[in-house]
Motif scaffolding. Sequence first.
Motif, PDB file in Angstrom:
ATOM      1  N   ALA A 167       0.852  -1.194   0.000  1.00  0.00           N
ATOM      2  CA  ALA A 167       0.000   0.000   0.000  1.00  0.00           C
ATOM      3  C   ALA A 167       0.884   1.239   0.000  1.00  0.00           C
ATOM      4  O   ALA A 167       2.013   1.214   0.510  1.00  0.00           O
ATOM      5  N   PRO A 168       0.392   2.333  -0.550  1.00  0.00           N
ATOM      6  CA  PRO A 168       1.178   3.572  -0.534  1.00  0.00           C
ATOM      7  C   PRO A 168       1.530   3.988   0.890  1.00  0.00           C
ATOM      8  O   PRO A 168       0.766   3.760   1.829  1.00  0.00           O
ATOM      9  N   LEU A 169       2.687   4.604   1.034  1.00  0.00           N
ATOM     10  CA  LEU A 169       3.106   5.117   2.337  1.00  0.00           C
ATOM     11  C   LEU A 169       2.228   6.301   2.724  1.00  0.00           C
ATOM     12  O   LEU A 169       1.876   7.124   1.872  1.00  0.00           O
ATOM     13  N   ARG A 170       1.891   6.398   3.982  1.00  0.00           N
ATOM     14  CA  ARG A 170       1.194   7.582   4.474  1.00  0.00           C
ATOM     15  C   ARG A 170       2.192   8.736   4.505  1.00  0.00           C
ATOM     16  O   ARG A 170       3.399   8.539   4.618  1.00  0.00           O
ATOM     17  N   GLU A 171       1.662   9.954   4.449  1.00  0.00           N
ATOM     18  CA  GLU A 171       2.528  11.129   4.385  1.00  0.00           C
ATOM     19  C   GLU A 171       3.555  11.186   5.517  1.00  0.00           C
ATOM     20  O   GLU A 171       4.744  11.401   5.244  1.00  0.00           O
ATOM     21  N   PRO A 172       3.181  10.989   6.793  1.00  0.00           N
ATOM     22  CA  PRO A 172       4.202  11.051   7.841  1.00  0.00           C
ATOM     23  C   PRO A 172       5.297   9.997   7.647  1.00  0.00           C
ATOM     24  O   PRO A 172       6.484  10.286   7.825  1.00  0.00           O
ATOM     25  N   THR A 173       4.910   8.787   7.254  1.00  0.00           N
ATOM     26  CA  THR A 173       5.882   7.716   7.041  1.00  0.00           C
ATOM     27  C   THR A 173       6.805   8.061   5.880  1.00  0.00           C
ATOM     28  O   THR A 173       8.025   7.879   5.953  1.00  0.00           O
ATOM     29  N   PHE A 174       6.236   8.569   4.798  1.00  0.00           N
ATOM     30  CA  PHE A 174       7.016   9.008   3.639  1.00  0.00           C
ATOM     31  C   PHE A 174       8.040  10.060   4.066  1.00  0.00           C
ATOM     32  O   PHE A 174       9.214  10.004   3.689  1.00  0.00           O
ATOM     33  N   LEU A 175       7.605  11.016   4.873  1.00  0.00           N
ATOM     34  CA  LEU A 175       8.500  12.090   5.305  1.00  0.00           C
ATOM     35  C   LEU A 175       9.554  11.606   6.289  1.00  0.00           C
ATOM     36  O   LEU A 175      10.693  12.090   6.275  1.00  0.00           O
ATOM     37  N   ILE A 176       9.216  10.663   7.146  1.00  0.00           N
ATOM     38  CA  ILE A 176      10.210  10.088   8.068  1.00  0.00           C
ATOM     39  C   ILE A 176      11.307   9.403   7.267  1.00  0.00           C
ATOM     40  O   ILE A 176      12.502   9.612   7.526  1.00  0.00           O
TER      41      ILE A 176
ATOM     42  N   ARG B  12      11.713   1.324  -1.321  1.00  0.00           N
ATOM     43  CA  ARG B  12      10.294   1.578  -1.086  1.00  0.00           C
ATOM     44  C   ARG B  12       9.984   3.066  -1.217  1.00  0.00           C
ATOM     45  O   ARG B  12       8.986   3.469  -1.830  1.00  0.00           O
ATOM     46  N   LEU B  13      10.848   3.914  -0.650  1.00  0.00           N
ATOM     47  CA  LEU B  13      10.669   5.359  -0.747  1.00  0.00           C
ATOM     48  C   LEU B  13      10.749   5.810  -2.199  1.00  0.00           C
ATOM     49  O   LEU B  13       9.928   6.608  -2.663  1.00  0.00           O
ATOM     50  N   ALA B  14      11.724   5.307  -2.942  1.00  0.00           N
ATOM     51  CA  ALA B  14      11.873   5.677  -4.358  1.00  0.00           C
ATOM     52  C   ALA B  14      10.648   5.257  -5.164  1.00  0.00           C
ATOM     53  O   ALA B  14      10.160   6.022  -6.012  1.00  0.00           O
ATOM     54  N   ALA B  15      10.127   4.062  -4.906  1.00  0.00           N
ATOM     55  CA  ALA B  15       8.951   3.586  -5.629  1.00  0.00           C
ATOM     56  C   ALA B  15       7.744   4.463  -5.317  1.00  0.00           C
ATOM     57  O   ALA B  15       6.962   4.809  -6.212  1.00  0.00           O
ATOM     58  N   ASP B  16       7.588   4.839  -4.062  1.00  0.00           N
ATOM     59  CA  ASP B  16       6.449   5.676  -3.688  1.00  0.00           C
ATOM     60  C   ASP B  16       6.594   7.081  -4.257  1.00  0.00           C
ATOM     61  O   ASP B  16       5.604   7.679  -4.693  1.00  0.00           O
ATOM     62  N   ALA B  17       7.811   7.612  -4.254  1.00  0.00           N
ATOM     63  CA  ALA B  17       8.040   8.942  -4.835  1.00  0.00           C
ATOM     64  C   ALA B  17       7.719   8.928  -6.329  1.00  0.00           C
ATOM     65  O   ALA B  17       7.099   9.864  -6.847  1.00  0.00           O
TER      66      ALA B  17
END
Length: 111
Positions: free
Chosen positions: A4-13, A84-89
């Motif tokens: 599932a897509p990362l939530r905004e706080p998790t993405f920012l962490i 994971r961060l790169a894929a979500d970005a």
Amino acid sequence: MNEAPLREPTFLILTALTDEPRHGYAIIEEVARISDGAVRLRAGTLYAALDRLRADGLIEVDREEVVQTRLRRYYRITAVGARRLAADAARMRRHADAATRRLGHLAGGTA
């Protein structure tokens, strides 16, 4: 990736941990800076997220040190977390590009 897509706080962490390991308060400050103050993490929210990220293998403890009799734990992003961060970005970029293209049609009067 099928998660599932990362939530905004998790993405920012995760984003806050890409350039160097950080301890909890430094993560809170960096997330606020990255988001231009729009996201203000509370300590309870941060540490719950850090626990989930560790359990998922997206971050790990870099080191611990004692500062004024208190334990300070530093976290770093793992290779799995960076992927994971790169894929979500990339996913967010595609969605933002699609929205921008469609909004351009409105501005041009073709909507």
